[in-house]
Design an enzyme around this catalytic site. Sequence first.
Site, PDB file in Angstrom:
ATOM      1  N   HIS A 140       0.854  -1.194   0.000  1.00 25.83           N
ATOM      2  CA  HIS A 140       0.000   0.000   0.000  1.00 25.83           C
ATOM      3  C   HIS A 140       0.892   1.246   0.000  1.00 25.83           C
ATOM      4  O   HIS A 140       2.019   1.196   0.493  1.00 25.83           O
ATOM      5  CB  HIS A 140      -0.896  -0.038   1.250  1.00 25.83           C
ATOM      6  CG  HIS A 140      -1.843   1.102   1.352  1.00 25.83           C
ATOM      7  ND1 HIS A 140      -1.484   2.316   1.905  1.00 25.83           N
ATOM      8  CD2 HIS A 140      -3.149   1.227   0.997  1.00 25.83           C
ATOM      9  CE1 HIS A 140      -2.521   3.133   1.882  1.00 25.83           C
ATOM     10  NE2 HIS A 140      -3.540   2.503   1.334  1.00 25.83           N
ATOM     11  N   PRO A 141       0.438   2.380  -0.536  1.00 28.60           N
ATOM     12  CA  PRO A 141       1.300   3.554  -0.653  1.00 28.60           C
ATOM     13  C   PRO A 141       2.004   4.026   0.610  1.00 28.60           C
ATOM     14  O   PRO A 141       3.090   4.607   0.518  1.00 28.60           O
ATOM     15  CB  PRO A 141       0.334   4.632  -1.179  1.00 28.60           C
ATOM     16  CG  PRO A 141      -0.629   3.859  -2.010  1.00 28.60           C
ATOM     17  CD  PRO A 141      -0.835   2.560  -1.272  1.00 28.60           C
ATOM     18  N   VAL A 142       1.442   3.791   1.796  1.00 31.33           N
ATOM     19  CA  VAL A 142       2.114   4.274   3.009  1.00 31.33           C
ATOM     20  C   VAL A 142       3.127   3.275   3.558  1.00 31.33           C
ATOM     21  O   VAL A 142       3.799   3.560   4.553  1.00 31.33           O
ATOM     22  CB  VAL A 142       1.102   4.638   4.123  1.00 31.33           C
ATOM     23  CG1 VAL A 142       0.198   5.769   3.681  1.00 31.33           C
ATOM     24  CG2 VAL A 142       0.286   3.419   4.554  1.00 31.33           C
ATOM     25  N   LYS A 143       3.258   2.104   2.917  1.00 30.18           N
ATOM     26  CA  LYS A 143       4.186   1.093   3.421  1.00 30.18           C
ATOM     27  C   LYS A 143       5.615   1.372   2.945  1.00 30.18           C
ATOM     28  O   LYS A 143       5.868   2.339   2.233  1.00 30.18           O
ATOM     29  CB  LYS A 143       3.731  -0.300   2.972  1.00 30.18           C
ATOM     30  CG  LYS A 143       2.357  -0.715   3.503  1.00 30.18           C
ATOM     31  CD  LYS A 143       2.313  -0.690   5.021  1.00 30.18           C
ATOM     32  CE  LYS A 143       1.125  -1.465   5.584  1.00 30.18           C
ATOM     33  NZ  LYS A 143      -0.181  -0.996   5.164  1.00 30.18           N
ATOM     34  N   HIS A 144       6.551   0.491   3.300  1.00 31.78           N
ATOM     35  CA  HIS A 144       7.973   0.719   3.024  1.00 31.78           C
ATOM     36  C   HIS A 144       8.274   0.788   1.538  1.00 31.78           C
ATOM     37  O   HIS A 144       9.132   1.569   1.103  1.00 31.78           O
ATOM     38  CB  HIS A 144       8.814  -0.379   3.677  1.00 31.78           C
ATOM     39  CG  HIS A 144       8.812  -0.307   5.167  1.00 31.78           C
ATOM     40  ND1 HIS A 144       7.743  -0.726   5.930  1.00 31.78           N
ATOM     41  CD2 HIS A 144       9.747   0.148   6.044  1.00 31.78           C
ATOM     42  CE1 HIS A 144       8.020  -0.524   7.211  1.00 31.78           C
ATOM     43  NE2 HIS A 144       9.227  -0.007   7.308  1.00 31.78           N
TER      44      HIS A 144
END
Length: 387
Positions: free
Chosen positions: A194-198
């Site tokens: 997901h976009p907020v992951k690493h």
Amino acid sequence: MDKIVPFIPYGKQNITDEDIQAVVDVLKSDLLTQGPKIQEFERAFADYVGAKYAVAVNNATAGLHLSSKALGVKINDRVIVTPITFAASANCIRYCGGNVIFCDIDKHSYLLDTGLLREKLNSSPPNTYQGIVAVDFAGYPINLEELKSIADDYGLWILEDACHALGGYFIDSKGETQHCGNGKFADIAVFSFHPVKHITTGEGGMITTNNDLLYEKICLYRTHGITRTPTIMCEKGAWYNEMIDLGYNYRLTDFQAALGISQLKRAKVSLLHRRRIAQKYDQAFKSIKGIIIPHVADGYYHAYHLYVILVEDRRGMYDFLRKNNIFTQVHYIPLHWMPYYRNINNADGLLPTSEAYYQYCLSLPMFPTLTNDEQDLVIQKILEFLR
């Protein structure tokens, strides 16, 4: 004229020109899906975490579902899950007809409390439970060596939800580094892009395992339960395939895989940025009355998907920061409080540590491109609120 305060989210993606070019190259190629980039991404990811196999999927929820099915979760199976996690960690068990049994968290790490887990298992008849979903919450690795010892005593499998913890690790009893998702102790692990992951592929996920049979099942279920493996088909021919089980369409596209490959190349650098940001928050808040900073025990390498503080007036701080264009978040509402799970014999007071944690937790902005000025503003406004 008032100075314009920048909008600062709690998390965001970092897309570079190299990332864009990698995607464009695939868009101009002959294969947009089921092409060579998938296997390239899987091999690179398996190498990164130290696992034998990696299977790319269209999102981590699909990965958790496939993993639960591969592990054999069936109707009325009872699986232990931590309540401080995203809903998918528990929902994957329900998709297969299993029952979710919540176990409270440790008050320092916010991870599944292994002491309470053992008490729950000791006080239950044999074969009451079939497995454990363990979450590396916020990027803090759970000690899977300890958990594996417990699981083996009671004949349980372990599904590691490592969606927060790419690059995280702990040091085991032999002094060896055990990276999240390496398959040494857990049967299967799942990561999120997901976009907020690493790293991000927009949406997307990865399943890792060292188990040959589980790998074969996951690959089969990912694509409708259809196989082209000649040794297990009844008929032969280049055109031929057989559906041998009920599966799903949980595939990742090649252009997403290309983005993932590009992002993975700088995953270690991004992780160092996250840890630098965490260290700056630690220094700013460690001596401030009214704030509890994340606990990290010796021998653990926190991946800092989230930087979670505990603060007494959480609602007040959340609203104050939001008025100043600083958008924090709360991770998470305890799952047993969700209306769906409340209706399955879960009530207030069932998990006191999780419920107390929820009253005070707040996730601060944490992403590799957070600038020094932006972080200084976050710190300044938090201290201003406390004063």
